[in-house]
Design an enzyme around this catalytic site. Structure first.
Site, short mmCIF file in Angstrom:
data_model
loop_
_atom_site.label_atom_id
_atom_site.label_comp_id
_atom_site.label_asym_id
_atom_site.label_seq_id
_atom_site.Cartn_x
_atom_site.Cartn_y
_atom_site.Cartn_z
N SER A 1 0.83 -1.20 0.00
CA SER A 1 0.00 0.00 0.00
C SER A 1 0.87 1.26 0.00
CB SER A 1 -0.95 -0.05 1.20
OG SER A 1 -1.98 0.91 1.07
N ASP B 1 -10.13 -4.62 -4.54
CA ASP B 1 -9.32 -4.05 -3.46
C ASP B 1 -10.16 -3.20 -2.51
OD1 ASP B 1 -6.30 -3.22 -2.65
OD2 ASP B 1 -7.62 -1.47 -2.57
N HIS C 1 -8.43 -5.03 0.30
CA HIS C 1 -7.16 -4.34 0.52
C HIS C 1 -6.38 -4.88 1.72
CE1 HIS C 1 -4.30 -1.15 -0.11
NE2 HIS C 1 -4.39 -0.81 1.16
#
Length: 305
Positions: free
Chosen positions: A114, A231, A286
Site C-alpha cells: 500500500s 481491493d 485491501h
C-alpha cells in the site's frame, strides 16, 4: 591344478601400515555436500495505519517455502505515525535498510504494501547504491489515489474527493502522507505544482535530481506489480499497475500514461528489458493482500530468489 590364478596375500609391510591408513582416512575432511545458494534477504515495508504484526502470515509463508531466508519487517512509522510526510518516512526507512543491503552482497528483495510501495519506490530513486533484485509492490497507489475511503473520511470528515484538493494541495495538506500522493485528475495543474512527493518521484515536475533518480531506479532487477479490482481502497485500482484516470475519469493503462511515454523515471526502459511483472488478482480486499496464501504462491514466491 584347476588353472586358477594364484592369489597373493598382502605383504607384511602393508598389514603393518593398514591401521595408519584407516586412521588417515578418518581424519581427512568429508567431501562437502552440494551447496544451494542462500535466498536473498527480504525487507518488508508496511502501509498506512499498519505495523509489522500485520505481516505475520506473510512471514510464515516465506519461512515455510524458503526456509532460512532472513526476513526483516521494519517497525517504523506504525499506526498514526504513518501519516507523517512521506519524505520524512523515506529518510527513516533509508537508514533502516542501508545496513541490511550493505551486508547482502547478492542483493535483497523488497515487499512493500500500500502506502509502503510509494516509500519503497522513493528509496529506489534516492539510493544510488541500492542492490534490490525484486521490488514487489503489493496493492500500492503507484500513480496516486483519488477516491473516498474510510481512511480519508476519518482524517478529513468534512471533505469529499471532489474538493479534497483544496486541503491536499496546500502547504498544510502536504504535511500528511495521504496528501503526498493525492492525485486529482480534474486539477492536474495544481497537482503538478503542489505535490511535494508523487510528482517528483514520477518525474512529472522538473527538479535537479531527476536524472540521478532515474538512473538509481533502473538499478532495479525486477518490478512486480500486484493489485486487483476488489481491493476496495486503491482508487482507481489500476493505480497499482501505474494506470490512472484522465480528466473524464476514464482509466488509462500504464502504457498510455505520460510518465511511461516519456520514460520519465524508467518504466518504459524496465518494460523493454522484460523487467516488469504484472499480477492482477480478483477477490482480494485491501487488508487481505499480505495474508492470502494463493496470492503469495502465485505473485510473490516466484520472485524471491
Amino acid at each position: 591344478m584347476l588353472g586358477l590364478p594364484e592369489r597373493r596375500l598382502p605383504s607384511a609391510e602393508f598389514l603393518l601400515l593398514l591401521p595408519f591408513l584407516l586412521l588417515l582416512l578418518l581424519l581427512l575432511p568429508a567431501a562437502p555436500a552440494p551447496h544451494r545458494a542462500a535466498y536473498k534477504p527480504v525487507i518488508v515495508v508496511h502501509g498506512l495505519f499498519d505495523s509489522s504484526y500485520s505481516f505475520r502470515h506473510l512471514l510464515e509463508y516465506i519461512n515455510e517455502t524458503h526456509p532460512g531466508t532472513a526476513v526483516t519487517v521494519l517497525d517504523l512509522f506504525d499506526g498514526r505515525e504513518s501519516l507523517r510526510p512521506l519524505w520524512e518516512q523515506v529518510q527513516g526507512f533509508r537508514e533502516a535498510v542501508a545496513p541490511i543491503m550493505a551486508k547482502a552482497l547478492q542483493g535483497v528483495h523488497l515487499i512493500c504494501y500500500s502506502q509502503g510501495g510509494l516509500v519503497c519506490r522513493a528509496l529506489l530513486s534516492v539510493m544510488d547504491e541500492h542492490n534490490v533484485d525484486s521490488f514487489i509492490s503489493l496493492s500500492s497507489p503507484q500513480m496516486g489515489q483519488y477516491g473516498d475511503t474510510n481512511y480519508l473520511k476519518w482524517l478529513f470528515p468534512t471533505s469529499m474527493r471532489s474538493n479534497l484538493y483544496r486541503i491536499c494541495y496546500s502547504p498544510w495538506g502536504q504535511e500528511f502522507s495521504i496528501c503526498n500522493y493525492w492525485h486529482d485528475p480534474h486539477h492536474d495543474d495544481l497537482y503538478l505544482n503542489a505535490s511535494s512527493f508523487l510528482a517528483l518521484i514520477n518525474g512529472e515536475r522538473d527538479h535537479p535530481n531527476a536524472t540521478a533518480w532515474r538512473k538509481n531506479f533502473l538499478r532495479l532487477g525486477r518490478l512486480v506489480l500486484i493489485g486487483g479490482p476488489d481491493d476496495g481502497v486503491i482508487t482507481p485500482w489500476q493505480s497499482s499497475f501505474f494506470g490512472f484516470y484522465d480528466a473524464n475519469e476514464t482509466v488509462l493503462e500504464m502504457e498510455k500514461q505520460l510518465v511511461y511515454l516519456r520514460d520519465s523515471f524508467g518504466l518504459k526502459t524496465l518494460l523493454a528489458r522484460g523487467a516488469i511483472v504484472r499480477c492482477p488478482m480478483a477477490g482480494i480486499s485491501h487488508t487481505a493482500w499480505h495474508s492470502n496464501r494463493t496470492l503469495y504462491e502465485t505473485c510473490i514466491e516466484p520472485w524471491l530468489s
